[in-house]
Enzyme design. Structure first.
Site, PDB file in Angstrom:
ATOM      1  N   HIS A   1       0.810  -1.216   0.000  1.00  0.00           N
ATOM      2  CA  HIS A   1       0.000   0.000   0.000  1.00  0.00           C
ATOM      3  C   HIS A   1       0.843   1.266   0.000  1.00  0.00           C
ATOM      4  CE1 HIS A   1       0.882  -0.518   4.317  1.00  0.00           C
ATOM      5  NE2 HIS A   1       0.671   0.784   4.434  1.00  0.00           N
TER       6      HIS A   1
ATOM      7  N   HIS B   1       5.231   9.049  13.034  1.00  0.00           N
ATOM      8  CA  HIS B   1       4.316   7.969  13.385  1.00  0.00           C
ATOM      9  C   HIS B   1       5.097   6.742  13.825  1.00  0.00           C
ATOM     10  CE1 HIS B   1       5.271   6.861   9.274  1.00  0.00           C
ATOM     11  NE2 HIS B   1       4.383   5.889   9.188  1.00  0.00           N
TER      12      HIS B   1
END
Length: 323
Positions: free
Chosen positions: A115, A179
């Site tokens: 992805h 993140h």
């Protein structure tokens, strides 16, 4: 011929249950503006700088950089499964040029992409196969990692070669910003997770579903202030974006990997895809960013950002026509 740039964060959670509607609408609006930028530029070729999340690259052989002369989407998190339109000869010539410029890069004739590569292609172009694409893997997860300045060197070498093609080329950076999602780490992974990151192998539909459920649960916990994931760092994100907007790419040469991990999380190293993409554009001279978006998004476990840019001379020649 001109280069154009689009860099975006990615997240499997964009298409999974959990994130609030106003967050998704806000991000979709920014992605739509970036997609309009891409449509107006109308690229003849896309070159992606993107990471992998132990779907195509594993510790049995982990290059810092790899050019795909053929590539297949693995179909994780509902993204495109199947072959991408990779011009093999052009990709091979790009790899040769990068090597000649002094940047060591591997080549794969059977690259598998996840992805991190496919989601931006789908969001910006409508489909992963809408344009010919040369995928460049940039290791951003598997330690040890090279210095950030090598990502700049990679991007500059790629940009210099692309300027000789006589094509409109979109360089695309995918990932980041701050993140720390639940990706297995070599130092702590055990059992099947460790076997996965070492040796790879095809995941079954049941295994992919189980991983998806773990990600959804981790995001739900993180968004409510729980869990053990490192918090987002909006201040760091904004500083990184400001340096890109101002063309201060040289600042990244002094950034230490340990510091990035400490202040922004294990997966913040995905910003090296942005650094490579901006270095490719900067190889053509000064640039100016157009679409600028940033929002801390705990529900996506990411500081989510979007940037588009063109060389200044191309902006001048089109009277600054940008979305």
């Amino acid at each position: 011929m001109p280069l154009a740039l689009c860099c975006v964060s990615h997240s499997p959670l964009l298409d999974l249950p959990g994130p609030e509607r106003d967050l998704l609408d806000d991000i979709e609006s920014a992605l739509d503006r970036a997609a309009e930028f891409v449509r107006e530029f109308d690229p003849e070729l896309v070159v992606t700088f993107s990471p992998d999340h132990y779907n195509g690259f594993f510790y049995k052989l982990m290059p810092p950089f790899c050019v795909g002369t053929a590539a297949t989407g693995v179909g994780d998190y509902g993204t495109h499964a199947g072959a991408l339109d990779v011009p093999a000869e052009l990709a091979r010539e790009l790899a040769e040029s990068v090597l000649a410029a002094g940047v060591d890069v591997a080549v794969s004739m059977t690259m598998e992409v996840d992805h991190g590569t496919v989601q931006p292609l789908q969001r910006l172009l409508g489909a992963a196969t809408a344009r010919p694409v040369v995928p460049i893997f940039v290791n951003s997860v598997a330690v040890p990692l090279g210095p950030l300045r090598r990502a700049s060197a990679l991007g500059a070498a790629v940009g210099q070669h692309l300027s000789t093609l006589g094509k409109r080329v979109l360089v695309l950076g995918s990932g980041g910003l701050s993140h720390d999602p639940p990706v297995p780490a070599l130092a702590t992974a055990t059992g099947p997770a460790r076997e996965r990151i070492l040796h790879g192998g095809t995941m079954t539909a049941r295994q992919r579903l189980a991983r998806q459920e773990r990600v959804i649960e981790a995001a739900r916990e993180f968004a409510t202030g729980g869990g053990s994931l490192r918090p987002l760092n909006p201040e760091w994100d904004r500083g990184f974006l400001a340096a890109l907007d101002d063309g201060r790419l040289g600042e990244f040469d002094t950034w230490e990997n340990a510091w990035i991990t400490e202040v922004a999380g294990n997966s913040a190293h995905e910003v090296r895809t942005w650094v490579a993409a901006f270095a490719a554009l900067a190889s053509q001279g000064p640039y100016r960013t157009a679409v600028r978006y940033y929002r801390p998004a705990p529900a996506l476990i990411a500081g989510f950002a979007v940037r588009t840019a063109l060389p200044v001379h191309d902006l001048d020649s089109t009277s600054g026509r940008q979305p």
